[in-house]
Motif scaffolding. Sequence first.
Motif, PDB file in Angstrom:
ATOM      1  N   TYR A  92      43.484  55.932  32.407  1.00 46.07           N
ATOM      2  CA  TYR A  92      42.343  55.454  33.185  1.00 46.07           C
ATOM      3  C   TYR A  92      42.810  54.892  34.522  1.00 46.07           C
ATOM      4  O   TYR A  92      42.247  55.203  35.572  1.00 46.07           O
ATOM      5  CB  TYR A  92      41.559  54.386  32.405  1.00 46.07           C
ATOM      6  N   ILE A  93      43.848  54.084  34.494  1.00 45.53           N
ATOM      7  CA  ILE A  93      44.383  53.463  35.714  1.00 45.53           C
ATOM      8  C   ILE A  93      44.864  54.540  36.693  1.00 45.53           C
ATOM      9  O   ILE A  93      44.691  54.406  37.906  1.00 45.53           O
ATOM     10  CB  ILE A  93      45.521  52.471  35.380  1.00 45.53           C
ATOM     11  N   ASP A  94      45.439  55.605  36.179  1.00 44.19           N
ATOM     12  CA  ASP A  94      45.920  56.701  37.035  1.00 44.19           C
ATOM     13  C   ASP A  94      44.785  57.352  37.820  1.00 44.19           C
ATOM     14  O   ASP A  94      45.001  57.896  38.900  1.00 44.19           O
ATOM     15  CB  ASP A  94      46.658  57.754  36.213  1.00 44.19           C
ATOM     16  N   GLU A  95      43.588  57.320  37.282  1.00 46.73           N
ATOM     17  CA  GLU A  95      42.439  57.893  37.990  1.00 46.73           C
ATOM     18  C   GLU A  95      41.887  56.960  39.065  1.00 46.73           C
ATOM     19  O   GLU A  95      41.045  57.356  39.859  1.00 46.73           O
ATOM     20  CB  GLU A  95      41.317  58.230  37.005  1.00 46.73           C
ATOM     21  N   CYS A  96      42.347  55.734  39.068  1.00 46.07           N
ATOM     22  CA  CYS A  96      41.821  54.710  39.988  1.00 46.07           C
ATOM     23  C   CYS A  96      42.685  54.558  41.241  1.00 46.07           C
ATOM     24  O   CYS A  96      42.825  53.457  41.771  1.00 46.07           O
ATOM     25  CB  CYS A  96      41.719  53.370  39.272  1.00 46.07           C
ATOM     26  N   THR A  97      43.253  55.638  41.734  1.00 42.78           N
ATOM     27  CA  THR A  97      44.136  55.546  42.901  1.00 42.78           C
ATOM     28  C   THR A  97      43.362  55.327  44.192  1.00 42.78           C
ATOM     29  O   THR A  97      43.902  54.788  45.148  1.00 42.78           O
ATOM     30  CB  THR A  97      44.994  56.815  43.031  1.00 42.78           C
ATOM     31  N   GLU A  98      42.121  55.751  44.231  1.00 44.32           N
ATOM     32  CA  GLU A  98      41.283  55.573  45.415  1.00 44.32           C
ATOM     33  C   GLU A  98      39.994  54.875  44.997  1.00 44.32           C
ATOM     34  O   GLU A  98      39.627  54.877  43.828  1.00 44.32           O
ATOM     35  CB  GLU A  98      40.929  56.933  46.026  1.00 44.32           C
ATOM     36  N   SER A  99      39.326  54.291  45.992  1.00 46.31           N
ATOM     37  CA  SER A  99      38.055  53.651  45.690  1.00 46.31           C
ATOM     38  C   SER A  99      37.106  53.785  46.866  1.00 46.31           C
ATOM     39  O   SER A  99      37.534  53.939  48.003  1.00 46.31           O
ATOM     40  CB  SER A  99      38.263  52.164  45.361  1.00 46.31           C
ATOM     41  N   ILE A 100      35.828  53.743  46.550  1.00 46.54           N
ATOM     42  CA  ILE A 100      34.805  53.660  47.592  1.00 46.54           C
ATOM     43  C   ILE A 100      33.810  52.578  47.180  1.00 46.54           C
ATOM     44  O   ILE A 100      33.688  52.233  45.999  1.00 46.54           O
ATOM     45  CB  ILE A 100      34.071  54.999  47.850  1.00 46.54           C
ATOM     46  N   ILE A 101      33.127  52.035  48.163  1.00 51.81           N
ATOM     47  CA  ILE A 101      32.108  51.017  47.914  1.00 51.81           C
ATOM     48  C   ILE A 101      30.763  51.606  48.325  1.00 51.81           C
ATOM     49  O   ILE A 101      30.602  52.076  49.444  1.00 51.81           O
ATOM     50  CB  ILE A 101      32.405  49.733  48.703  1.00 51.81           C
ATOM     51  N   ALA A 102      29.829  51.588  47.386  1.00 56.91           N
ATOM     52  CA  ALA A 102      28.500  52.149  47.616  1.00 56.91           C
ATOM     53  C   ALA A 102      27.449  51.100  47.263  1.00 56.91           C
ATOM     54  O   ALA A 102      27.780  49.997  46.831  1.00 56.91           O
ATOM     55  CB  ALA A 102      28.316  53.399  46.760  1.00 56.91           C
ATOM     56  N   LYS A 103      26.191  51.459  47.444  1.00 52.79           N
ATOM     57  CA  LYS A 103      25.088  50.573  47.062  1.00 52.79           C
ATOM     58  C   LYS A 103      24.807  50.715  45.571  1.00 52.79           C
ATOM     59  O   LYS A 103      25.096  51.741  44.964  1.00 52.79           O
ATOM     60  CB  LYS A 103      23.817  50.948  47.821  1.00 52.79           C
ATOM     61  N   THR A 104      24.190  49.689  45.016  1.00 51.43           N
ATOM     62  CA  THR A 104      23.796  49.753  43.610  1.00 51.43           C
ATOM     63  C   THR A 104      22.728  50.833  43.419  1.00 51.43           C
ATOM     64  O   THR A 104      21.973  51.142  44.342  1.00 51.43           O
ATOM     65  CB  THR A 104      23.216  48.398  43.135  1.00 51.43           C
ATOM     66  N   ASP A 105      22.688  51.382  42.216  1.00 51.49           N
ATOM     67  CA  ASP A 105      21.696  52.430  41.957  1.00 51.49           C
ATOM     68  C   ASP A 105      21.094  52.360  40.553  1.00 51.49           C
ATOM     69  O   ASP A 105      20.378  53.253  40.148  1.00 51.49           O
ATOM     70  CB  ASP A 105      22.300  53.811  42.206  1.00 51.49           C
ATOM     71  N   SER A 106      21.403  51.299  39.823  1.00 51.40           N
ATOM     72  CA  SER A 106      20.878  51.196  38.466  1.00 51.40           C
ATOM     73  C   SER A 106      20.345  49.789  38.201  1.00 51.40           C
ATOM     74  O   SER A 106      21.116  48.832  38.099  1.00 51.40           O
ATOM     75  CB  SER A 106      21.975  51.534  37.449  1.00 51.40           C
ATOM     76  N   ARG A 107      19.052  49.693  38.073  1.00 52.73           N
ATOM     77  CA  ARG A 107      18.449  48.391  37.778  1.00 52.73           C
ATOM     78  C   ARG A 107      18.849  47.907  36.385  1.00 52.73           C
ATOM     79  O   ARG A 107      18.948  46.711  36.138  1.00 52.73           O
ATOM     80  CB  ARG A 107      16.937  48.483  37.903  1.00 52.73           C
ATOM     81  N   SER A 108      19.101  48.834  35.491  1.00 51.28           N
ATOM     82  CA  SER A 108      19.500  48.470  34.137  1.00 51.28           C
ATOM     83  C   SER A 108      20.863  47.762  34.138  1.00 51.28           C
ATOM     84  O   SER A 108      21.039  46.740  33.473  1.00 51.28           O
ATOM     85  CB  SER A 108      19.566  49.722  33.262  1.00 51.28           C
ATOM     86  N   VAL A 109      21.813  48.309  34.872  1.00 49.43           N
ATOM     87  CA  VAL A 109      23.142  47.691  34.940  1.00 49.43           C
ATOM     88  C   VAL A 109      23.062  46.337  35.641  1.00 49.43           C
ATOM     89  O   VAL A 109      23.682  45.367  35.211  1.00 49.43           O
ATOM     90  CB  VAL A 109      24.162  48.619  35.643  1.00 49.43           C
ATOM     91  N   ILE A 110      22.279  46.270  36.708  1.00 49.40           N
ATOM     92  CA  ILE A 110      22.115  45.009  37.436  1.00 49.40           C
ATOM     93  C   ILE A 110      21.510  43.939  36.526  1.00 49.40           C
ATOM     94  O   ILE A 110      21.961  42.789  36.519  1.00 49.40           O
ATOM     95  CB  ILE A 110      21.242  45.203  38.689  1.00 49.40           C
ATOM     96  N   SER A 111      20.512  44.286  35.740  1.00 48.22           N
ATOM     97  CA  SER A 111      19.895  43.281  34.871  1.00 48.22           C
ATOM     98  C   SER A 111      20.862  42.829  33.775  1.00 48.22           C
ATOM     99  O   SER A 111      20.884  41.650  33.418  1.00 48.22           O
ATOM    100  CB  SER A 111      18.589  43.794  34.269  1.00 48.22           C
ATOM    101  N   THR A 112      21.681  43.733  33.256  1.00 45.39           N
ATOM    102  CA  THR A 112      22.685  43.341  32.266  1.00 45.39           C
ATOM    103  C   THR A 112      23.726  42.428  32.905  1.00 45.39           C
ATOM    104  O   THR A 112      24.156  41.438  32.314  1.00 45.39           O
ATOM    105  CB  THR A 112      23.369  44.586  31.660  1.00 45.39           C
ATOM    106  N   SER A 113      24.108  42.739  34.126  1.00 42.79           N
ATOM    107  CA  SER A 113      25.048  41.899  34.867  1.00 42.79           C
ATOM    108  C   SER A 113      24.450  40.516  35.114  1.00 42.79           C
ATOM    109  O   SER A 113      25.126  39.489  34.961  1.00 42.79           O
ATOM    110  CB  SER A 113      25.399  42.580  36.190  1.00 42.79           C
ATOM    111  N   ASN A 114      23.184  40.466  35.481  1.00 40.20           N
ATOM    112  CA  ASN A 114      22.504  39.183  35.694  1.00 40.20           C
ATOM    113  C   ASN A 114      22.452  38.367  34.408  1.00 40.20           C
ATOM    114  O   ASN A 114      22.570  37.140  34.432  1.00 40.20           O
ATOM    115  CB  ASN A 114      21.096  39.400  36.239  1.00 40.20           C
TER     116      ASN A 114
END
Length: 167
Positions: A92-114
């Motif tokens: 999994y870590i090997d796939e994380c060599t690059e990153s991008i930052i985008a806007k949120t797109d899931s209200r479900s994930v945001i509510s679980t995070s909240n």
Amino acid sequence: MIIFKATKDTLKDLKVQPDLNEHLDLLMCWHVNIFTLYRKKHYVFMNDLSRLSLTVTGIRTGQSHKLRELVVNCLSDYLVKEDLPAHLIQSYIDECTESIIAKTDSRSVISTSNEIMLIMKSLEIDKEGFDDTDERHKWNNRMIYKPIDYKEPIEVFTHALKHRYTT
């Protein structure tokens, strides 16, 4: 590639403009939210697929370039504490060599995070919070959520890693 889907407040704190996100691999996508806990700024990272969460401190305003490194290190340390096989973590870590930052797109994930942030805040008020970050991660990732069929996030994340990286 790891995708960070940041809330508006998080984007403002990181002082970064979001990239367009067309990536559909939910295992590699993490929603990011910012909040204050114990009078310190914390970021909550929540995996889109499994709802696995990490609470990270030490990210200063405008340090978007350190985001990937901090999250990958925190995730790796946490998964070792959960006794996941080293080859799954490394894959999994090997796939994380690059990153991008985008806007949120899931209200479900945001509510679980909240929900996670609300629980951590209430523990802070009750003075029953966790001094140990790994203990907090373990506790948070053993809650069950409806969007993942009433399973624990660590269980869903582990299953996804095994399915993806075991041949």
